[in-house]
Motif scaffolding. Structure first.
Motif, PDB file in Angstrom:
ATOM      1  N   GLY A 171       0.806  -1.226   0.000  1.00 24.52           N
ATOM      2  CA  GLY A 171       0.000   0.000   0.000  1.00 24.52           C
ATOM      3  C   GLY A 171       0.837   1.273   0.000  1.00 24.52           C
ATOM      4  O   GLY A 171       0.291   2.363  -0.210  1.00 24.52           O
ATOM      5  N   SER A 172       2.146   1.170   0.242  1.00 30.74           N
ATOM      6  CA  SER A 172       2.985   2.385   0.292  1.00 30.74           C
ATOM      7  C   SER A 172       2.971   3.139  -1.035  1.00 30.74           C
ATOM      8  O   SER A 172       3.209   4.351  -1.071  1.00 30.74           O
ATOM      9  N   LEU A 173       2.741   2.420  -2.114  1.00 27.70           N
ATOM     10  CA  LEU A 173       2.740   3.059  -3.436  1.00 27.70           C
ATOM     11  C   LEU A 173       1.704   4.178  -3.525  1.00 27.70           C
ATOM     12  O   LEU A 173       1.911   5.177  -4.208  1.00 27.70           O
ATOM     13  N   LYS A 174       0.595   3.988  -2.808  1.00 27.46           N
ATOM     14  CA  LYS A 174      -0.509   4.935  -2.916  1.00 27.46           C
ATOM     15  C   LYS A 174      -0.065   6.369  -2.612  1.00 27.46           C
ATOM     16  O   LYS A 174      -0.398   7.303  -3.347  1.00 27.46           O
ATOM     17  N   ALA A 175       0.693   6.525  -1.548  1.00 28.46           N
ATOM     18  CA  ALA A 175       1.124   7.877  -1.147  1.00 28.46           C
ATOM     19  C   ALA A 175       2.070   8.487  -2.186  1.00 28.46           C
ATOM     20  O   ALA A 175       2.042   9.692  -2.431  1.00 28.46           O
ATOM     21  N   VAL A 176       2.909   7.651  -2.805  1.00 26.68           N
ATOM     22  CA  VAL A 176       3.828   8.168  -3.835  1.00 26.68           C
ATOM     23  C   VAL A 176       3.013   8.668  -5.026  1.00 26.68           C
ATOM     24  O   VAL A 176       3.211   9.789  -5.511  1.00 26.68           O
ATOM     25  N   ALA A 177       2.091   7.825  -5.474  1.00 27.94           N
ATOM     26  CA  ALA A 177       1.280   8.201  -6.638  1.00 27.94           C
ATOM     27  C   ALA A 177       0.472   9.452  -6.342  1.00 27.94           C
ATOM     28  O   ALA A 177       0.332  10.344  -7.177  1.00 27.94           O
ATOM     29  N   GLN A 178      -0.037   9.541  -5.100  1.00 24.28           N
ATOM     30  CA  GLN A 178      -0.872  10.692  -4.746  1.00 24.28           C
ATOM     31  C   GLN A 178      -0.069  11.975  -4.580  1.00 24.28           C
ATOM     32  O   GLN A 178      -0.648  13.056  -4.500  1.00 24.28           O
ATOM     33  N   ARG A 179       1.262  11.883  -4.544  1.00 30.35           N
ATOM     34  CA  ARG A 179       2.079  13.100  -4.623  1.00 30.35           C
ATOM     35  C   ARG A 179       1.822  13.771  -5.976  1.00 30.35           C
ATOM     36  O   ARG A 179       1.999  14.972  -6.124  1.00 30.35           O
ATOM     37  N   SER A 181      -1.217  12.958  -8.123  1.00 34.01           N
ATOM     38  CA  SER A 181      -2.643  13.275  -8.117  1.00 34.01           C
ATOM     39  C   SER A 181      -3.486  12.020  -7.941  1.00 34.01           C
ATOM     40  O   SER A 181      -3.041  11.058  -7.345  1.00 34.01           O
ATOM     41  N   PHE A 182      -4.685  12.075  -8.522  1.00 40.39           N
ATOM     42  CA  PHE A 182      -5.636  10.975  -8.396  1.00 40.39           C
ATOM     43  C   PHE A 182      -5.112   9.729  -9.094  1.00 40.39           C
ATOM     44  O   PHE A 182      -4.612   9.790 -10.207  1.00 40.39           O
ATOM     45  N   ILE A 183      -5.308   8.603  -8.440  1.00 40.03           N
ATOM     46  CA  ILE A 183      -4.990   7.317  -9.049  1.00 40.03           C
ATOM     47  C   ILE A 183      -6.138   6.932  -9.963  1.00 40.03           C
ATOM     48  O   ILE A 183      -7.299   7.219  -9.660  1.00 40.03           O
ATOM     49  N   ARG A 184      -5.811   6.331 -11.087  1.00 37.84           N
ATOM     50  CA  ARG A 184      -6.878   5.857 -11.979  1.00 37.84           C
ATOM     51  C   ARG A 184      -7.183   4.397 -11.649  1.00 37.84           C
ATOM     52  O   ARG A 184      -6.371   3.506 -11.884  1.00 37.84           O
ATOM     53  N   GLU A 185      -8.360   4.195 -11.158  1.00 34.44           N
ATOM     54  CA  GLU A 185      -8.784   2.841 -10.789  1.00 34.44           C
ATOM     55  C   GLU A 185      -9.125   2.051 -12.045  1.00 34.44           C
ATOM     56  O   GLU A 185      -9.521   2.626 -13.057  1.00 34.44           O
ATOM     57  N   CYS A 371      -0.059   0.703 -10.000  1.00 37.69           N
ATOM     58  CA  CYS A 371      -1.231   1.564 -10.188  1.00 37.69           C
ATOM     59  C   CYS A 371      -1.005   2.469 -11.387  1.00 37.69           C
ATOM     60  O   CYS A 371       0.091   2.490 -11.970  1.00 37.69           O
ATOM     61  N   TYR A 372      -2.045   3.195 -11.742  1.00 39.32           N
ATOM     62  CA  TYR A 372      -2.006   4.079 -12.912  1.00 39.32           C
ATOM     63  C   TYR A 372      -2.423   5.494 -12.528  1.00 39.32           C
ATOM     64  O   TYR A 372      -3.223   5.694 -11.609  1.00 39.32           O
ATOM     65  N   ILE A 373      -1.919   6.453 -13.297  1.00 36.08           N
ATOM     66  CA  ILE A 373      -2.371   7.844 -13.203  1.00 36.08           C
ATOM     67  C   ILE A 373      -2.476   8.353 -14.645  1.00 36.08           C
ATOM     68  O   ILE A 373      -1.632   8.010 -15.478  1.00 36.08           O
ATOM     69  N   ASP A 374      -3.467   9.163 -14.927  1.00 31.55           N
ATOM     70  CA  ASP A 374      -3.582   9.690 -16.291  1.00 31.55           C
ATOM     71  C   ASP A 374      -2.576  10.811 -16.540  1.00 31.55           C
ATOM     72  O   ASP A 374      -2.141  11.492 -15.619  1.00 31.55           O
ATOM     73  N   ARG A 375      -2.220  10.985 -17.803  1.00 32.32           N
ATOM     74  CA  ARG A 375      -1.182  11.961 -18.156  1.00 32.32           C
ATOM     75  C   ARG A 375      -1.620  13.392 -17.850  1.00 32.32           C
ATOM     76  O   ARG A 375      -0.806  14.229 -17.475  1.00 32.32           O
ATOM     77  N   ILE A 382       2.780  19.385 -13.007  1.00 32.58           N
ATOM     78  CA  ILE A 382       4.019  20.060 -13.427  1.00 32.58           C
ATOM     79  C   ILE A 382       3.762  21.559 -13.574  1.00 32.58           C
ATOM     80  O   ILE A 382       4.527  22.385 -13.060  1.00 32.58           O
ATOM     81  N   LEU A 383       2.686  21.937 -14.248  1.00 35.00           N
ATOM     82  CA  LEU A 383       2.414  23.363 -14.480  1.00 35.00           C
ATOM     83  C   LEU A 383       2.164  24.102 -13.176  1.00 35.00           C
ATOM     84  O   LEU A 383       2.610  25.239 -13.004  1.00 35.00           O
TER      85      LEU A 383
END
Ligand code: OGA
Ligand code: ZN
Ligand code: ZN
Length: 387
Positions: A171-179, A181-185, A371-375, A382-383
Motif C-alpha cells: 500500500g505504500s505506493l498509494k502515497a507516492v502516486a498521490q504526490r 494526483s488521483f490514481i486511476r482505478e 497503479c495508474y495515473i492519467d497523463r 508540473i504546471l
C-alpha cells in the motif's frame, strides 16, 4: 499594477520585451515591441481576450463574455500604451480593455512568436539501451516540491524513471502516486497486486515471461503513467525490461517506411475479458499527433484479438507487426534491470513498453504492486509546481 484586470490567469507572465508602439489597421492592431518584433492582433481577438473583471470572473479566471455578443464590426475608438506599459483599447461601444505586455507577447500569433512557442514545447528525449536511468529518492520527492518537479519532468520527457528508498509495506505506493494526483482505478483495483496466482485473470498474474507491452491497450484511453513497486523479489528471474516505443517507432519509420505506415493506419483490436468484464478497443498500434510526431504506442501481444483487415492488407500488417516486435527484442533498444524491494518504476505507459522475464516461483516469493495515473494529472501537476 492591478494584475486581475490585466491577466486572466493564476500565473504571471514575465516581460520579455516592452511595448514600444501601436499602429491601427482596418481589421487589426499592430503591436511594436522594443526588440523589433511586430505582432498583429485582430480586433475580434483582442475583444475576445479582454481580461477585465466584466469579461472574466476574477474568482475562477474563466471567461463570462462571449465574442458573439460583440458586433463583428467592432473597432477600437483608440489604441495606445498606458503609463504601465500595457496596451489599452477603447472600444467604440464604450468597453475598455487593458492587456499586460507579458501576457500579450506570450500569446502573440505572428509567425515568429508561434514558431518560438512550438520550438519551446518539451519534446520527448528518445533513448536506447545506453540510457542513464533517471533515479530519484523517495524521501526527497515526498518532502520537497523541487525534487518532485525534477522527477515529474523526467517522467514526462524520458518516460522511464526509478524511485528508491520506498517503504516495503503493502500500500505504500498509494502515497507516492498521490504526490502527483488521483490514481486511476481499473477492474484490477486502485492498486493491483502482481503475483503469480492460481486463478489469474491476466498473464501478468502468472510466472510467465511478459513480452514488451503497454498496459490496458484494451481501453479507449490507455493510462498515462504506470507504477510498479517491488515489495518482495526473492524468485529467480523476473527482471524488468523497457524500450522506448517512440524511439523504436522512429527507427521503424526510417528503416521500413511501409511497415511504419501500416502500423499507423491499420487498426488492431485489443481485448481483456474475464467472468465479469469484457473490454475491447480497436486502434492502430502507432498514433501520430497533428505534426506527425509519434504520440502513442498501443501494444500487448497477449491482449490482441485476431487481425481483421482486408485480404490485400493482411500480409502487410503481419510484416509490420513482426518487424515492430522484432525491433522490441533488439538489444540496441532494451534496458534490463532487476527491481529490488523498496524500489519502484514509474514510466509513461503510452510510450515506454515494459516486459518481465519469466520467474521461478519455486525459488522464492515475488510481489509487486502497481497503479495508474492519467497523463493529464502529471502535466497539470508540473504546471502548478512551475507557477
Ligand atoms: C504487469 C506487468 C511486470 C512485472 O503487471 O502489467 O507488466 O514485472 N508486470 O511483473
Ligand atoms: Zn472586458
Ligand atoms: Zn504490464
Amino acid at each position: 499594477m492591478n494584475t486581475v484586470a490585466a491577466v486572466a490567469d493564476f500565473r504571471t507572465y514575465p516581460l520579455i520585451s516592452a511595448l514600444n508602439g501601436v499602429q491601427r489597421l482596418a481589421d487589426r492592431v499592430l503591436a511594436e515591441w522594443a526588440d523589433g518584433r511586430v505582432s498583429p492582433f485582430h480586433h475580434a481577438w483582442l475583444r475576445d481576450n479582454c481580461p477585465c473583471p466584466q469579461c472574466v470572473y476574477s474568482v475562477t479566471r474563466e471567461q463570462v463574455f462571449e465574442i458573439v455578443d460583440a458586433s463583428s464590426s467592432l473597432e477600437p475608438a483608440a489604441a495606445r500604451i498606458d503609463s504601465d506599459g500595457r496596451l489599452l483599447i477603447d472600444w467604440q461601444d464604450g468597453h475598455l480593455s487593458r492587456f499586460d505586455p507579458g501576457w500579450l507577447r506570450a500569446h502573440a500569433y505572428d509567425d515568429e512568436s508561434r514558431a518560438e512557442r512550438l520550438a519551446a514545447k518539451p519534446r520527448p528525449f528518445l533513448w536506447r539501451s545506453d540510457l542513464q536511468l533517471p533515479v530519484f529518492d523517495y524521501a526527497a520527492l515526498m518532502n520537497d516540491n523541487d525534487a518532485l518537479l525534477h522527477w515529474l519532468l523526467a517522467v514526462r520527457d524520458i518516460g522511464l524513471t526509478q524511485v528508491r528508498g520506498v517503504p516495503t509495506e503493502p500500500g505504500s505506493l498509494k502515497a507516492v502516486a498521490q504526490r502527483i494526483s488521483f490514481i486511476r482505478e481499473s477492474n484490477f483495483g486502485v492498486l493491483f497486486n502482481v503475483q503469480s496466482k492460481a486463478d489469474a485473470d491476466s498473464n501478468a498474474y502468472t510466472a510467465f515471461n511478459l513480452p514488451l507491452h503497454t498496459d490496458l491497450p484494451t481501453r479507449e484511453l490507455q493510462p498515462g503513467l504506470q507504477f510498479l513497486h517491488c515489495l518482495v523479489n526473492d524468485a529467480e528471474g523476473g527482471e524488468s525490461i523497457f524500450v522506448d516505443g517512440f524511439a523504436i517507432a522512429e527507427a521503424l519509420r526510417r528503416e521500413d517506411p511501409p511497415s511504419f505506415q501500416a502500423l499507423c493506419d491499420i487498426p488492431v483490436e485489443f481485448r481483456n475479458k474475464d467472468r465479469h468484464s469484457d473490454y475491447r478497443r480497436l486502434a492502430p498500434i502507432i498514433a501520430l499527433d497533428a505534426l506527425g510526431h509519434v504520440a502513442e504506442i498501443r501494444m500487448a501481444n497477449f491482449l490482441r484479438g485476431a487481425f481483421d483487415t482486408s485480404v490485400e492488407q493482411m500480409p502487410l500488417l503481419y510484416r509490420a507487426y513482426r518487424r515492430f516486435i522484432a525491433m522490441t527484442r533488439e538489444p540496441r533498444f532494451r534496458v534490463m534491470r532487476r527491481l529490488n524491494p523498496g524500489e519502484l518504476w514509474c514510466f509513461d505507459n503510452r510510450r515506454t513498453l515494459h516486459a518481465r522475464n519469466a520467474f521461478d516461483p519455486a525459488t522464492g516469493a515475488r510481489h509487486f504492486q502497481g497503479c495508474y495515473i492519467d497523463r493529464d494529472e502529471l502535466l497539470s501537476r508540473i504546471l502548478v509546481l512551475q507557477r
